[in-house]
Design a protein around this motif. Structure first.
Motif, PDB file in Angstrom:
ATOM      1  N   ALA A 171     -50.936  -2.529 -32.436  1.00 22.02           N
ATOM      2  CA  ALA A 171     -51.049  -1.111 -32.073  1.00 22.02           C
ATOM      3  C   ALA A 171     -50.491  -0.225 -33.189  1.00 22.02           C
ATOM      4  CB  ALA A 171     -50.303  -0.847 -30.759  1.00 22.02           C
ATOM      5  N   PHE A 172     -49.435  -0.687 -33.849  1.00 20.51           N
ATOM      6  CA  PHE A 172     -48.841   0.080 -34.946  1.00 20.51           C
ATOM      7  C   PHE A 172     -49.842   0.240 -36.091  1.00 20.51           C
ATOM      8  CE2 PHE A 172     -46.308   0.913 -38.673  1.00 20.51           C
ATOM      9  CZ  PHE A 172     -45.254   1.701 -38.218  1.00 20.51           C
ATOM     10  N   ASP A 173     -50.542  -0.840 -36.447  1.00 18.19           N
ATOM     11  CA  ASP A 173     -51.518  -0.755 -37.544  1.00 18.19           C
ATOM     12  C   ASP A 173     -52.689   0.147 -37.186  1.00 18.19           C
ATOM     13  OD1 ASP A 173     -50.100  -2.318 -39.294  1.00 18.19           O
ATOM     14  OD2 ASP A 173     -51.124  -4.184 -38.779  1.00 18.19           O
ATOM     15  N   VAL A 174     -53.145   0.082 -35.938  1.00 15.52           N
ATOM     16  CA  VAL A 174     -54.215   0.994 -35.516  1.00 15.52           C
ATOM     17  C   VAL A 174     -53.719   2.438 -35.585  1.00 15.52           C
ATOM     18  CG1 VAL A 174     -55.723   1.668 -33.598  1.00 15.52           C
ATOM     19  CG2 VAL A 174     -55.297  -0.760 -34.065  1.00 15.52           C
ATOM     20  N   MET A 175     -52.486   2.667 -35.163  1.00 12.89           N
ATOM     21  CA  MET A 175     -51.896   4.005 -35.201  1.00 12.89           C
ATOM     22  C   MET A 175     -51.798   4.532 -36.626  1.00 12.89           C
ATOM     23  SD  MET A 175     -48.081   5.145 -33.897  1.00 12.89           S
ATOM     24  CE  MET A 175     -47.248   4.126 -35.145  1.00 12.89           C
ATOM     25  N   GLN A 176     -51.361   3.694 -37.556  1.00  7.96           N
ATOM     26  CA  GLN A 176     -51.131   4.147 -38.925  1.00  7.96           C
ATOM     27  C   GLN A 176     -52.414   4.183 -39.752  1.00  7.96           C
ATOM     28  OE1 GLN A 176     -48.098   5.474 -38.417  1.00  7.96           O
ATOM     29  NE2 GLN A 176     -47.268   4.625 -40.307  1.00  7.96           N
ATOM     30  N   TRP A 182     -48.898  10.917 -37.612  1.00 10.15           N
ATOM     31  CA  TRP A 182     -47.841  11.284 -38.553  1.00 10.15           C
ATOM     32  C   TRP A 182     -46.472  10.894 -38.008  1.00 10.15           C
ATOM     33  CZ3 TRP A 182     -46.012  17.030 -38.919  1.00 10.15           C
ATOM     34  CH2 TRP A 182     -45.951  17.585 -37.633  1.00 10.15           C
ATOM     35  N   TYR A 183     -45.507  10.840 -38.917  1.00  4.70           N
ATOM     36  CA  TYR A 183     -44.177  10.316 -38.606  1.00  4.70           C
ATOM     37  C   TYR A 183     -43.493  11.007 -37.427  1.00  4.70           C
ATOM     38  CZ  TYR A 183     -39.168   9.464 -39.204  1.00  4.70           C
ATOM     39  OH  TYR A 183     -37.846   9.172 -38.993  1.00  4.70           O
ATOM     40  N   LEU A 188     -41.141  10.688 -31.969  1.00 12.09           N
ATOM     41  CA  LEU A 188     -41.086  11.294 -30.643  1.00 12.09           C
ATOM     42  C   LEU A 188     -41.557  10.311 -29.582  1.00 12.09           C
ATOM     43  CD1 LEU A 188     -40.723  13.736 -28.748  1.00 12.09           C
ATOM     44  CD2 LEU A 188     -43.063  14.432 -29.346  1.00 12.09           C
ATOM     45  N   ALA A 189     -42.591   9.544 -29.900  1.00 18.72           N
ATOM     46  CA  ALA A 189     -43.132   8.587 -28.935  1.00 18.72           C
ATOM     47  C   ALA A 189     -42.097   7.514 -28.583  1.00 18.72           C
ATOM     48  CB  ALA A 189     -44.401   7.940 -29.485  1.00 18.72           C
ATOM     49  N   LEU A 190     -41.303   7.073 -29.553  1.00 24.74           N
ATOM     50  CA  LEU A 190     -40.288   6.069 -29.241  1.00 24.74           C
ATOM     51  C   LEU A 190     -39.178   6.659 -28.379  1.00 24.74           C
ATOM     52  CD1 LEU A 190     -39.278   3.198 -29.472  1.00 24.74           C
ATOM     53  CD2 LEU A 190     -38.097   3.828 -31.591  1.00 24.74           C
ATOM     54  N   VAL A 191     -38.794   7.900 -28.655  1.00 19.40           N
ATOM     55  CA  VAL A 191     -37.788   8.560 -27.811  1.00 19.40           C
ATOM     56  C   VAL A 191     -38.299   8.664 -26.375  1.00 19.40           C
ATOM     57  CG1 VAL A 191     -36.516  10.694 -27.392  1.00 19.40           C
ATOM     58  CG2 VAL A 191     -36.780   9.844 -29.730  1.00 19.40           C
ATOM     59  N   GLU A 192     -39.530   9.125 -26.212  1.00 16.86           N
ATOM     60  CA  GLU A 192     -40.117   9.264 -24.878  1.00 16.86           C
ATOM     61  C   GLU A 192     -40.203   7.906 -24.172  1.00 16.86           C
ATOM     62  OE1 GLU A 192     -43.931  11.038 -25.349  1.00 16.86           O
ATOM     63  OE2 GLU A 192     -43.157  12.940 -26.107  1.00 16.86           O
ATOM     64  N   LYS A 249     -37.110   4.607 -39.222  1.00 17.56           N
ATOM     65  CA  LYS A 249     -37.207   4.756 -40.675  1.00 17.56           C
ATOM     66  C   LYS A 249     -38.613   5.203 -41.055  1.00 17.56           C
ATOM     67  CE  LYS A 249     -35.769   1.404 -43.219  1.00 17.56           C
ATOM     68  NZ  LYS A 249     -35.584   0.014 -43.698  1.00 17.56           N
ATOM     69  N   PRO A 250     -38.758   6.182 -41.943  1.00 21.59           N
ATOM     70  CA  PRO A 250     -40.103   6.668 -42.310  1.00 21.59           C
ATOM     71  C   PRO A 250     -41.036   5.571 -42.815  1.00 21.59           C
ATOM     72  CG  PRO A 250     -38.439   8.206 -43.072  1.00 21.59           C
ATOM     73  CD  PRO A 250     -37.694   7.015 -42.548  1.00 21.59           C
ATOM     74  N   GLY A 251     -40.529   4.613 -43.563  1.00 17.08           N
ATOM     75  CA  GLY A 251     -41.401   3.586 -44.132  1.00 17.08           C
ATOM     76  C   GLY A 251     -41.467   2.305 -43.326  1.00 17.08           C
ATOM     77  N   PHE A 252     -41.068   2.375 -42.073  1.00 17.09           N
ATOM     78  CA  PHE A 252     -40.991   1.164 -41.242  1.00 17.09           C
ATOM     79  C   PHE A 252     -42.360   0.540 -41.011  1.00 17.09           C
ATOM     80  CE2 PHE A 252     -41.478  -0.670 -36.977  1.00 17.09           C
ATOM     81  CZ  PHE A 252     -40.539  -1.693 -37.023  1.00 17.09           C
ATOM     82  N   HIS A 253     -42.387  -0.798 -41.000  1.00 16.36           N
ATOM     83  CA  HIS A 253     -43.530  -1.556 -40.491  1.00 16.36           C
ATOM     84  C   HIS A 253     -42.979  -2.752 -39.721  1.00 16.36           C
ATOM     85  CE1 HIS A 253     -46.996  -4.251 -40.286  1.00 16.36           C
ATOM     86  NE2 HIS A 253     -47.729  -3.156 -40.393  1.00 16.36           N
ATOM     87  N   PRO A 254     -43.591  -3.103 -38.581  1.00 15.39           N
ATOM     88  CA  PRO A 254     -43.038  -4.193 -37.761  1.00 15.39           C
ATOM     89  C   PRO A 254     -42.828  -5.502 -38.503  1.00 15.39           C
ATOM     90  CG  PRO A 254     -44.667  -2.980 -36.500  1.00 15.39           C
ATOM     91  CD  PRO A 254     -44.717  -2.430 -37.894  1.00 15.39           C
TER      92      PRO A 254
END
Length: 288
Positions: A171-176, A182-183, A188-192, A249-254
């Motif tokens: 899902a992260f790769d589809v999102m990015q 955008w960051y 915000l999505a993780l906070v929610e 982190k801005p440059g995070f990837h799983p």
């Protein structure tokens, strides 16, 4: 980045045809119902995740990502099926499973899917996948968290957690790569998601304990004692807080983080035996 293959494992048996003890986690009502509450949110949650990734599948051109999406959907579908099988046992105990699942369906599909942009629901999915992927670290690295669980329940959550680690970047790769989220939306999505997950699980656990016949004061005492197991030093979530925070982190990837060593322990045991309960026993033996 190299990572494990996504391997859908279907038609698994956890022995739910034999009665699971009502309070299967060390005889503790709070700990048991906290985990049971997670199980009641998973079937609709998995369906939500699949729907949000499918929203963008037609825009994916990378053959590898398309194959990963297919296997992601198969794994998530199996997770929903198995949790529904266990939830049927909760219904036999008098838990209003249909009502709880109905609340989740209303929130995820009648509110979020209906009123939020598809990019945002995909970001919520990626955030949820991050939370479920660190379940293996949270639940199974230390015996203090799940060590007193019924072996079948230990096995079910171990299987779920290990497979989440295999597809944690889909899902992260589809999102990015496809949705170009955008960051700020990602954060915000993780906070929610963090707030919603904790609110839903705790409120559902409270509803279950009330259904079990515990008075308000008894539930207050159960929560006061049990919250340390969830949030306290050495508790469920404290063991994975570093992994959780890296998502911000801005440059995070799983796949910047390899799977927990428990992942390979589980995979090797499952590949030898073909039995998720036996694989769970091996993980239990390896935990500290």
């Amino acid at each position: 980045m190299t990572h494990p293959d996504i391997v859908p494992r279907e038609k698994l048996s956890f022995g739910f045809d034999h009665e699971v003890p009502k309070y299967w986690l060390g005889g503790d009502p709070f700990k048991t119902r906290f985990c049971d509450a997670m199980s009641t949110i998973f079937p609709e949650g998995e369906r939500f995740f699949i729907s949000c990734v499918r929203d963008f599948r037609d825009q994916v051109t990378d053959p590898q990502l398309l194959a990963e999406i297919k296997d992601f959907i198969r794994q998530e579908g199996q997770h929903g099926i198995v949790h529904s099988q266990f939830n049927a046992h909760l219904a036999k105990q008098g838990i209003r499973v249909a009502r709880l699942e109905g609340i989740m369906k209303w929130w995820l599909f009648d509110v979020l899917r209906k009123y939020m942009p598809k990019k945002h629901t995909l970001a919520l999915t990626a955030a949820s996948e991050h939370l479920t992927a660190i379940m293996a670290e949270a639940l199974f690295t230390r015996k203090a968290v799940m060590g007193e669980a019924d072996p079948r329940m230990f096995a079910m959550y171990a299987w779920h957690a290990m497979e989440e680690m295999e597809h944690k970047a889909v899902a992260f790769d589809v999102m990015q790569k496809v949705a170009k989220v955008w960051y700020p939306r990602r954060v915000l999505a993780l906070v929610e998601t963090t707030l919603a997950f904790n609110f839903n699980v705790l409120s559902f656990a409270n509803a279950m304990l009330r259904r079990d016949g515990f008075s308000r004061w008894q539930r207050v005492k159960l929560f006061a004692k049990g919250m340390g197991w969830v949030y306290g030093p050495g508790g469920m979530f404290m063991g994975c807080w570093r992994s959780y925070l890296r998502y911000y982190k801005p440059g995070f990837h799983p796949w910047q983080e390899p799977p927990t060593p428990m992942y390979q322990v589980w995979v090797d045991a499952f590949n030898r035996s073909g039995d998720p309960v036996e694989a769970g026993r091996v993980v239990y033996a390896a935990a500290v």
